[in-house]
Design a protein around this motif. Structure first.
Motif: not given
Length: 801
Positions: A435-437, A468, A481-483, A485
């Motif tokens: 998981v990467k922000e 997010q 802002s994104w998460t 994976q």
């Protein structure tokens, strides 16, 4: 004279993989047959490519549905698919690597994927695959559980009799016979943890032969084993394996190695006439299929993911395979390194003591080597000092693992996959199982292109990135802002989306147009228009805008209009930021604002608590949208159209007229009072609050008013002592029973505030009785010491010091 060796293995077992590699090196076959779809024969040579890094999976999917791309029914375009995952510690992978490394032909000998997918029902017995229809399998999920002890933990077939237990979990049955209550532990002790020594495959074959005879005898006595459909599928698979073996021998190969699930070994050794197998295989259904390699993850190899042939601890098994010497010491050293990276104190003495504890536990339990359970207990007791949070980190990072495989660039892919891979390289967005922000600044061309790609993939139902929530992202329109994976099933989704186009942008545009043609709800269509702009697919087609304008003009439900406005306003604002044309979208927004202002007062009449709370959420969303509309990115209202400031004035006039209406729900009255107070439209807020919390008001209504007023944040009570005194006095004067009634509402209100806000309110409330408290006396002030701070504040405010 031709010689055939059949090796019965357990899928994803490091001990099996090591023993098989050693057996193949001794046998030196001139051809290797592996349980798997024969359609993959053409792609097996890719395993020799240095860019092929397990875990990977063979993906078979139907292709004839692609011809139905013109159909409006998305279900007609859905592919059925199945995966055959392989890790580095999978015996099949080691057999492939041995063969390609020695120039030996490799063939897959299981029932073709064309038959397995055609015979697969809409809802399978196995875990669902990426498309909801196909199961994941190694082999496919329909038979994976039948060959794996881990699938049932030694307790399979509950309610189905002893014969079913033998068939569905043969190794679990053997574990019970050996006195183990856990099939995984038994298999580790007898196979995975064994070192050098004689090959285990003859003993495994003999055990499977005894178990199959026992199951057949019990079945002949009428005991339930498996369903007829399952048995028919198994007979076909084993018949096809025997047919492939016969054909291979007829081609003149003298040393044939067959790698298959342990349960199938007796069936492949059996002397079955070829005519009988041909009769079993006659009339098999078929689909058009394609096979390729895709990256896989250790998480998808784990049992908890629903994979029928999964193992409990892919990371641990990978460690056992890659660290044959001193695995316990190396594992605990790596765990210590992980904890140190998280700023947790772990010394060398901790590691030494943990190794001793793990080995002592193994001796007490009669195990040849400390297994994962012993290592985990030692880690918890010594390295983590009894804490569960660090242990959970080790479980996630090491026991299961977060490894994502890779496939070579020359792997067969649909054009859409190739376009996405090129975009990932160009934009430097590498897929990862972690998981990467990712924070994006839309003023930067690279970040803007990244944002467009992620939004286009979401339109194609490939949610690699998840934006997010609004509560956690910046209010600035230049930032996203994104998460991120990556999930293996996204490859199937890309194959599905290939029906819409050959590039990500073209496919997203085609799908957006199709969805717009099917949309019947206003909120659905407005959301789609927003997605088009965020994905930079150009201005919405004229037909879409006409449909949007018609729905906005004819929809009489103000709740629908209020739900539709925020996404359109965001689309306008993001259109400005991204340089995307918005065209007639502004005209639709202008009409919506007017109709909402007209329809809100009637909609606010006679509401109960639930309806008032729902309307409050919509009012908040519209208020935020109108304020955003009044301050566009360039600071100027759009030329030739009503000024956005007029929308804000009209909205605030509507709220001002509504707040004084008799019978308005307390929650709404309090919130509207706060909105108008923040806008500078009300000068009598203390008087209004005093009336709202007076003795004549019901405590529940007063609490609802306070909740609505404070829902925008509690700092107003820190800076306005008069309002704080009113709230404090009202609470102090409540009777005990009334206080108990309103306490849940108040706790919900104040519980939403951040800890510093609550602390500041409490400090101010504590000093209410002492006006001089907290304020320094004039003689205590030192102007010389205060002067630097005054100058700094003046500079921040843009005033001369």
């Amino acid at each position: 004279m031709a010689r055939t060796e059949i090796y019965g293995i357990r899928h994803h077992g490091p001990g099996s993989a090591r023993s098989l590699r050693r057996a193949l090196e001794e046998f030196r076959p001139d051809v290797v047959l592996i349980e798997g779809p024969p359609e993959a024969d053409a792609t097996v040579e890719l395993a020799a490519d240095p860019d092929m890094k397990p875990p990977v999976a063979l993906l078979a999917y139907t292709t004839d549905t692609a011809a139905k791309a013109a159909s409006a029914d998305a279900g007609d375009r859905r592919h059925r698919a199945a995966f055959w995952p392989l890790a580095e510690f999978s015996p099949e992978w080691q057999a492939i690597r041995h063969a390609v490394g020695n120039g030996v032909p490799v063939r897959f000998c299981d029932l073709p994927a064309a038959c397995q997918l055609a015979d697969r029902p809409e809802s399978t017995d196995g875990p669902p695959g990426a498309d909801g229809q196909a199961g994941e399998g190694d082999p496919p999920a329909s038979q994976a559980a039948a060959e794996e002890p881990a699938a049932h933990d030694g307790a399979a077939g509950s309610g189905g009799g002893e014969a079913e237990l033998i068939r569905l979990d043969p190794l679990g049955w053997l574990a019970q016979a050996a006195g183990y209550d856990d099939a995984e532990r038994w298999w580790e002790d007898v196979v995975e943890h064994r070192g050098e020594g004689p090959s285990p495959f003859p003993a495994i074959a003999e055990a499977m032969d005894v178990l199959r005879r026992e199951a057949e005898e019990r079945s002949a006595r009428g005991e339930q084993v498996v369903s007829e459909a399952y048995a028919r599928r198994e007979r076909r698979r084993e018949a096809y394996m025997r047919r492939t073996l016969r054909r291979t021998l007829k081609e003149g190969y003298q040393r044939v190695a067959v790698v298959c699930g342990a349960w199938h070994v007796p069936a492949l050794r059996a002397d079955v006439p070829a005519s009988r197998d041909e009769q079993v295989l006659r009339g098999l259904p078929k689909e058009k299929v394609a096979v390729t390699w895709v990256p896989w993850t250790h998480g998808r190899l784990a049992q908890w993911s629903g994979y029928g042939a999964g193992v409990r601890s892919p990371g641990w098994y990978h460690h056992l395979f890659t660290s044959p010497d001193r695995p316990v010491e190396r594992w605990l050293t790596e765990a210590a390194r992980l904890l140190r990276a998280e700023d947790l104190h772990v010394s060398s003495a901790h590691v030494i003591e943990a190794v001793r504890l793990a080995e002592a536990l193994a001796v007490l339990r009669g195990r040849p080597l400390a297994g994962l359970e012993e290592v985990t207990e030692a880690t918890r007791a010594v390295l983590c000092e009894g804490a569960e949070e660090p242990l959970a980190l080790i479980q996630r990072r090491m026991v299961v693992g977060e490894r994502l495989g890779a496939v070579p660039a020359r792997t067969p892919m649909v054009p859409l996959q190739q376009d996405l891979r090129a975009a990932q390289r160009r934009l430097r967005l590498k897929p990862s199982a972690l998981v990467k922000e990712q924070d994006l600044d839309l003023r930067k061309p690279l970040d803007l292109e990244r944002s467009r790609l992620l939004h286009r993939l979401r339109l194609l139902q490939v949610p690699w990135g998840r934006p997010q929530s609004a509560a956690g992202r910046s209010k600035g329109t230049f930032r996203e802002s994104w998460t991120l994976q990556w999930q293996p099933e996204f490859d199937v989704a890309l194959i599905e989306a290939g029906a819409w186009g050959t590039t990500v942008r073209g496919a997203a545009d085609a799908r957006a147009r199709a969805l717009a043609a099917e949309a019947t709800a206003l909120a659905e269509l407005t959301s789609l228009v927003e997605q088009r702009l965020l994905a930079d697919l150009g201005e919405a087609p004229a037909a879409v805008m006409r449909a949007l304008a018609d729905l906005a003009a004819t929809d009489q439900d103000v709740a629908h209009l209020m739900a539709a406005l925020p996404p359109l306003v965001r689309a306008l604002r993001y259109g400005d930021v991204r340089g995307t044309p918005t065209g007639p979208l502004q005209e639709v927004v202008d009409g919506l604002v007017v109709r909402i202002c007209v329809g809100l007062p009637p909609a606010a009449r006679g509401l109960d608590d639930d309806a008032a709370r729902e309307l409050l959420e919509r009012i908040n969303a519209v208020h935020e949208a109108v304020c955003l509309l009044a301050s566009p990115a360039d600071g100027r209202a759009p030329a030739g159209r009503p000024a956005a400031k007029e929308h804000l004035d009209r909205w605030q006039d509507t709220l001002a007229a509504l707040v004084d209406r008799p019978g308005l729900h307390g929650l709404l009255e309090g919130r509207l009072t706060r909105l108008l107070h923040d806008a500078g439209r009300l000068a009598d807020v203390p008087d209004r609050m005093a009336r709202a919390v007076s003795v004549g008001q019901e405590p529940a209504r007063a609490a609802a008013w306070i909740e609505g007023f404070l829902s925008g944040g509690g700092l107003i009570l820190v800076h306005d002592e008069a309002l704080l005194r009113l709230v404090d006095g009202w609470l102090a004067g409540l009777p005990a029973d009334s206080f108990t009634d309103v306490l849940p509402l108040l706790r919900r209100t104040f519980g939403r505030y951040a800890a510093p806000e609550r602390r500041a309110i409490g400090e101010r409330a504590r000093r209410l009785g002492d006006p001089a408290a907290g304020r320094p006396a004039a003689e205590d002030l030192d102007p010389a010491r205060a002067l630097p701070a005054v100058r700094t504040v003046a500079q921040i405010l843009g005033r001369p010091a």
